[in-house]
Enzyme design. Structure first.
Site, PDB file in Angstrom:
ATOM      1  N   TYR A 141       0.821  -1.216   0.000  1.00  0.00           N
ATOM      2  CA  TYR A 141       0.000   0.000   0.000  1.00  0.00           C
ATOM      3  C   TYR A 141       0.859   1.272   0.000  1.00  0.00           C
ATOM      4  O   TYR A 141       0.369   2.353  -0.302  1.00  0.00           O
ATOM      5  CB  TYR A 141      -0.940   0.032   1.209  1.00  0.00           C
ATOM      6  CG  TYR A 141      -2.063  -1.002   1.155  1.00  0.00           C
ATOM      7  CD1 TYR A 141      -2.220  -1.837   0.065  1.00  0.00           C
ATOM      8  CD2 TYR A 141      -2.962  -1.121   2.203  1.00  0.00           C
ATOM      9  CE1 TYR A 141      -3.222  -2.780   0.024  1.00  0.00           C
ATOM     10  CE2 TYR A 141      -3.985  -2.072   2.170  1.00  0.00           C
ATOM     11  CZ  TYR A 141      -4.099  -2.895   1.078  1.00  0.00           C
ATOM     12  OH  TYR A 141      -5.105  -3.826   1.043  1.00  0.00           O
ATOM     13  N   LYS A 192       3.181 -15.408   2.054  1.00  0.00           N
ATOM     14  CA  LYS A 192       3.093 -16.133   0.773  1.00  0.00           C
ATOM     15  C   LYS A 192       4.538 -16.413   0.366  1.00  0.00           C
ATOM     16  O   LYS A 192       4.995 -16.032  -0.719  1.00  0.00           O
ATOM     17  CB  LYS A 192       2.333 -15.255  -0.243  1.00  0.00           C
ATOM     18  CG  LYS A 192       1.938 -15.968  -1.515  1.00  0.00           C
ATOM     19  CD  LYS A 192       0.827 -16.960  -1.362  1.00  0.00           C
ATOM     20  CE  LYS A 192       0.531 -17.646  -2.677  1.00  0.00           C
ATOM     21  NZ  LYS A 192      -0.302 -18.833  -2.571  1.00  0.00           N
ATOM     22  N   ASP A 224      -3.386 -18.034   1.324  1.00  0.00           N
ATOM     23  CA  ASP A 224      -4.561 -18.668   0.715  1.00  0.00           C
ATOM     24  C   ASP A 224      -5.137 -19.735   1.642  1.00  0.00           C
ATOM     25  O   ASP A 224      -6.356 -19.831   1.826  1.00  0.00           O
ATOM     26  CB  ASP A 224      -4.224 -19.249  -0.677  1.00  0.00           C
ATOM     27  CG  ASP A 224      -2.883 -19.970  -0.722  1.00  0.00           C
ATOM     28  OD1 ASP A 224      -2.077 -19.821   0.224  1.00  0.00           O
ATOM     29  OD2 ASP A 224      -2.630 -20.686  -1.704  1.00  0.00           O
ATOM     30  N   ASP A 248      -5.441  -6.708   5.783  1.00  0.00           N
ATOM     31  CA  ASP A 248      -6.633  -5.960   5.383  1.00  0.00           C
ATOM     32  C   ASP A 248      -7.741  -6.945   4.997  1.00  0.00           C
ATOM     33  O   ASP A 248      -8.888  -6.868   5.469  1.00  0.00           O
ATOM     34  CB  ASP A 248      -6.248  -5.074   4.181  1.00  0.00           C
ATOM     35  CG  ASP A 248      -7.306  -4.066   3.825  1.00  0.00           C
ATOM     36  OD1 ASP A 248      -8.318  -3.981   4.545  1.00  0.00           O
ATOM     37  OD2 ASP A 248      -7.137  -3.371   2.804  1.00  0.00           O
ATOM     38  N   ASP A 252     -11.114  -8.480   7.507  1.00  0.00           N
ATOM     39  CA  ASP A 252     -12.519  -8.293   7.110  1.00  0.00           C
ATOM     40  C   ASP A 252     -13.241  -9.632   7.088  1.00  0.00           C
ATOM     41  O   ASP A 252     -14.410  -9.737   7.477  1.00  0.00           O
ATOM     42  CB  ASP A 252     -12.616  -7.636   5.728  1.00  0.00           C
ATOM     43  CG  ASP A 252     -12.732  -6.127   5.826  1.00  0.00           C
ATOM     44  OD1 ASP A 252     -12.338  -5.580   6.877  1.00  0.00           O
ATOM     45  OD2 ASP A 252     -13.217  -5.495   4.867  1.00  0.00           O
TER      46      ASP A 252
END
Ligand code: NAD
Length: 357
Positions: A141, A192, A224, A248, A252
């Protein structure tokens, strides 16, 4: 000495829910001896309208001079056509990076009264209590270079950079291990590492920091798989630490396990526990101005503020208990309402929590 709390309501439902959280703070001032000064400021779309920028200098100065910041939410349709650099969300990112708020604590806690509000089966989610520690000021980001460029053949290409230095990984890892120590001493680091070199380094550094915390059981999981496990068997997790973007998304997902996004608080902390506290949801333009938004996430953000930035653990506990009592009384805003419970407005929910205090 009195501490200062910056109050930044923001946009959409932000002002409606922050008013209720301020009532809670005022009650604690009046009857529980909380010595704080509340100072209001503008951020996001409301700041764009008033000052032409999502993060006015006065707001940044107020935030820097305060011991903690309580924020509602920013954003809305009105500002969506602005260039990305001028949008309301830039105010939030500017506060996080400008204040060095690198550690985002996002609890996902399911209240027994709301077990039916989850989309998962009660046996999968009842008793759920996860803490996600998300790195907040680095990663993709913020990484440079970034942008949209035109290639020689005329085609446009979008690009962002995922970058983490060892020191950035180490400091968020330490927050996560310390957090795990205060809970059940289990930490899962999500990366990852099989595909991204940046998170290969992440895994290496987290493992190295883990040697200083032999009492905490460290595990690693690819993102994943973590997403899958969160909806398959979420109770296997206690504390999760991960990068900005993975955090992020996963937080959620964890939030929805608890039934409503309107219930969950968050903290963003710097190295000295100065923090910005906000509900995890956005400005909910679809319900703004209707008096139906759930103020509990913002009120629970006040509890986190009391605990982490003001070291007022007992008051934090009282706020959390007041929320539990009101839920046990059967009061519900529209988002968590179910047959047999009493539907109340934003203001009524805030008043009931203040009364329960
Ligand atoms: P959102 O979280 O605002 O809303 C998602 C859904 O949840 C909506 O249906 C909304 O009505 C509902 N909801 C959210 N909070 C609620 C509450 N307290 N009580 C009851 N229902 C609630 O996400 P979105 O719709 O994707 O985004 C809306 C705006 O918010 C966008 O401009 C986005 O950029 C912004 N946003 C801001 C933040 C922030 O300020 N931290 C975070 C996420 C999104």
């Amino acid at each position: 000495m009195s501490k200062t709390i910056a109050i930044l309501p923001g946009d959409g439902i932000g002002p409606e829910i922050v008013v209720e959280a301020v009532k809670v703070l005022e009650r604690l001032q009046q009857t529980h001896g909380l010595a704080v000064e509340l100072r209001h400021g503008l951020v996001g779309g409301s700041a764009i309208d008033a000052c032409g920028t999502p993060l006015p200098d006065e707001t940044m100065a107020l935030a820097q001079a305060s011991d903690a910041i309580l924020l509602g939410a920013v954003g809305g349709h009105k500002w969506e056509s602005l260039p990305i650099e001028q949008r309301p969300e830039k105010g939030l990112l500017g506060l996080r990076s400008g204040l060095g708020l690198f550690a985002n604590l996002r609890p996902a806690l399911l209240y027994p009264e709301l077990v039916e509000a989850s989309t998962l089966k009660p046996e999968v989610v009842s008793g759920l209590d996860i803490m996600i520690v998300r790195e907040l000021t680095g990663g993709i980001y913020f990484g440079q270079p970034r942008g949209i460029r035109t290639l020689d053949n005329g085609e446009r290409q979008g690009f962002n950079t995922l970058v983490y230095s060892e020191s950035e990984i180490e400091r968020i890892a330490r927050v996560a291990f310390e957090t795990a120590r205060k809970r059940s001493r289990r930490l899962c680091s999500v990366d990852k590492a099989n595909v991204l070199e940046c998170t290969e380094l992440w895994r290496e550094v987290v493992t190295r920091v883990g040697r200083d915390y032999p009492d905490v059981e460290l595990s690693h999981m690819y993102v994943d798989n973590a997403a899958m496990q969160l909806v398959r068997a979420p109770k296997q997790f206690d504390v999760i630490v991960t990068t900005n973007m993975f955090g992020d998304i996963l937080s959620d997902c964890a939030a929805m396990l608890t039934g409503s996004i309107g219930m969950l608080a968050s903290a963003a902390l710097d190295a000295d526990n100065k923090g910005m506290y906000e509900p995890i949801h956005g400005s909910a333009p679809d319900i703004a101005g209707q008096g139906i938004a759930n103020p509990i996430a913002t009120i629970l953000s006040v509890a986190m503020l009391l605990r982490y930035s003001l070291a007022e653990d007992a008051l934090a506990e009282q706020v959390e208990q007041a929320v539990r009592r009101v839920l046990a009384q059967g009061l519900r805003t529209a988002d968590i309402h179910s047959p047999g419970t009493t539907r109340v407005s934003t203001t009524q929910m805030g008043d009931a929590i203040v009364a329960a205090l």
